[in-house]
Design a protein around this motif. Sequence first.
Motif, mmCIF file in Angstrom:
data_model
loop_
_atom_site.group_PDB
_atom_site.id
_atom_site.type_symbol
_atom_site.label_atom_id
_atom_site.label_comp_id
_atom_site.label_asym_id
_atom_site.label_seq_id
_atom_site.Cartn_x
_atom_site.Cartn_y
_atom_site.Cartn_z
ATOM 1 N N LEU A 77 0.978 -1.122 -0.230
ATOM 2 C CA LEU A 77 -0.120 -0.089 -0.118
ATOM 3 C C LEU A 77 0.862 1.042 0.126
ATOM 4 C CD1 LEU A 77 -2.653 -1.067 2.259
ATOM 5 C CD2 LEU A 77 -2.740 -1.307 -0.345
ATOM 6 N N TYR A 102 -8.073 1.503 4.048
ATOM 7 C CA TYR A 102 -7.300 2.330 3.783
ATOM 8 C C TYR A 102 -6.922 3.732 3.659
ATOM 9 C CZ TYR A 102 -1.978 2.875 2.881
ATOM 10 O OH TYR A 102 -0.504 3.501 3.677
ATOM 11 N N LYS A 129 -4.520 7.410 3.449
ATOM 12 C CA LYS A 129 -2.899 8.011 3.112
ATOM 13 C C LYS A 129 -2.944 9.608 3.078
ATOM 14 C CE LYS A 129 0.438 8.317 -0.895
ATOM 15 N NZ LYS A 129 0.609 8.316 -1.641
#
Length: 98
Positions: A17, A78, A80
């Motif tokens: 990732l 997820y 970021k």
Amino acid sequence: MMITVGDTTPPVFDGTLPGDISVECDAVPDAAILTATDACGTATVTFAETTNNGSCPSNYTIVRTWTATDECGLTATYTKMITVGDTTPPVFDGTLPG
């Protein structure tokens, strides 16, 4: 004898990732295309992005969120963060008068 089968495990993102980064204002990368797998079926991944203003128009943060959802509604998320900054001073164009 009764056997009950159920999906209690959320999907898992595939591969490595992308990590949090800091970039110059003209170097913001495109969003990665992430995929996910699920032990009991298929998973779909959706993407969302938000921008949070900073101290000037060229300083801000981008929060990118991917959500993997399996056929039973279980999810994995997820996130970021991209910190965008203007650290390069301006330069004069052309020849400066002497």
